[in-house]
Scaffold this active site. Structure first.
Site, PDB file in Angstrom:
ATOM      1  N   ALA A  59     119.679 -42.312 -21.861  1.00  0.00           N
ATOM      2  CA  ALA A  59     119.617 -42.505 -23.312  1.00  0.00           C
ATOM      3  C   ALA A  59     120.922 -43.008 -23.928  1.00  0.00           C
ATOM      4  O   ALA A  59     120.938 -43.380 -25.100  1.00  0.00           O
ATOM      5  CB  ALA A  59     119.214 -41.191 -23.981  1.00  0.00           C
ATOM      6  N   PHE A 115     109.826 -37.069 -19.602  1.00  0.00           N
ATOM      7  CA  PHE A 115     110.309 -38.443 -19.696  1.00  0.00           C
ATOM      8  C   PHE A 115     111.813 -38.449 -19.479  1.00  0.00           C
ATOM      9  O   PHE A 115     112.559 -37.784 -20.202  1.00  0.00           O
ATOM     10  CB  PHE A 115     109.965 -39.003 -21.080  1.00  0.00           C
ATOM     11  CG  PHE A 115     110.532 -40.361 -21.360  1.00  0.00           C
ATOM     12  CD1 PHE A 115     110.098 -41.474 -20.662  1.00  0.00           C
ATOM     13  CD2 PHE A 115     111.499 -40.532 -22.349  1.00  0.00           C
ATOM     14  CE1 PHE A 115     110.611 -42.740 -20.932  1.00  0.00           C
ATOM     15  CE2 PHE A 115     112.012 -41.784 -22.633  1.00  0.00           C
ATOM     16  CZ  PHE A 115     111.565 -42.885 -21.925  1.00  0.00           C
ATOM     17  N   HIS A 136     116.903 -31.337 -17.675  1.00  0.00           N
ATOM     18  CA  HIS A 136     117.120 -32.149 -18.878  1.00  0.00           C
ATOM     19  C   HIS A 136     116.236 -31.666 -20.010  1.00  0.00           C
ATOM     20  O   HIS A 136     115.084 -31.297 -19.775  1.00  0.00           O
ATOM     21  CB  HIS A 136     116.772 -33.623 -18.612  1.00  0.00           C
ATOM     22  CG  HIS A 136     117.670 -34.278 -17.643  1.00  0.00           C
ATOM     23  ND1 HIS A 136     118.894 -34.792 -17.995  1.00  0.00           N
ATOM     24  CD2 HIS A 136     117.539 -34.507 -16.310  1.00  0.00           C
ATOM     25  CE1 HIS A 136     119.469 -35.310 -16.923  1.00  0.00           C
ATOM     26  NE2 HIS A 136     118.666 -35.145 -15.892  1.00  0.00           N
ATOM     27  N   PRO A 137     116.754 -31.720 -21.227  1.00  0.00           N
ATOM     28  CA  PRO A 137     115.879 -31.469 -22.376  1.00  0.00           C
ATOM     29  C   PRO A 137     115.015 -32.699 -22.607  1.00  0.00           C
ATOM     30  O   PRO A 137     115.355 -33.800 -22.172  1.00  0.00           O
ATOM     31  CB  PRO A 137     116.865 -31.269 -23.527  1.00  0.00           C
ATOM     32  CG  PRO A 137     118.054 -32.084 -23.128  1.00  0.00           C
ATOM     33  CD  PRO A 137     118.129 -31.999 -21.624  1.00  0.00           C
TER      34      PRO A 137
END
Length: 162
Positions: free
Chosen positions: A124, A120, A67-68
């Site tokens: 989203a 984190f 994940h970015p």
């Protein structure tokens, strides 16, 4: 893609699609071993069972690396090009964020990663940048074990959405 299309695809494509949902190699292989799925419910049940009962911290952390960082538009376009269409939609709340909020996210991301050793992770979808920033800041007070459990749960939400 619907379940019938997924079930009639070749195994290489199945593994590729599963990998876009969750970057943990063990999870992908175990899911592929259960393929094809009789129903969407069966697919979701297997995804949950494998993630919660067969995967461990190493697998969860591996998935996080796919994940970015929230708000990191540059890495979204470079390192994560294969999932950009997914993560970009998931992170659409940061597209309208102010520079101040983006900087606060970057700073909080750095503090989070330094504290916990992984980026984190938050589901989203539907969240604004200020909301994600608040969640990030709140989660900084968790213990290592608490945060790993929260991040693992957030990863699973992302997997199911994808």
């Amino acid at each position: 893609m619907d379940l019938q299309q997924f079930n009639t695809s070749d195994m290489a494509y199945v593994r590729e699609q599963l990998g876009l949902c969750c970057g943990a190699a063990l999870w992908v292989e175990r899911m592929a071993a259960q393929w094809p799925f009789a129903t969407e419910k069966a697919l979701v049940e297997q995804a949950e069972q494998i993630w919660h009962e067969e995967c461990d911290e190493t697998d969860w952390r591996e998935a996080f690396t796919h994940h970015p960082k929230i708000g990191d538009v540059e890495s979204l376009g470079k390192k994560f090009a294969s999932t950009q269409h997914l993560a970009g939609n998931e992170q659409s709340g940061v597209q309208t964020a102010t520079l101040e909020t983006l900087q606060a996210l970057a700073d909080a991301n750095h503090a989070y990663e330094a504290r916990f050793g992984f980026i984190f992770i938050v589901c989203a979808t539907g969240k604004s940048a200020p909301e994600m920033l608040r969640l990030l800041q709140d989660r900084l007070s968790n213990s290592q074990d608490e945060e790993l459990a929260v991040a693992m749960g957030e990863q699973h939400k992302i997997t199911l959405i994808r």
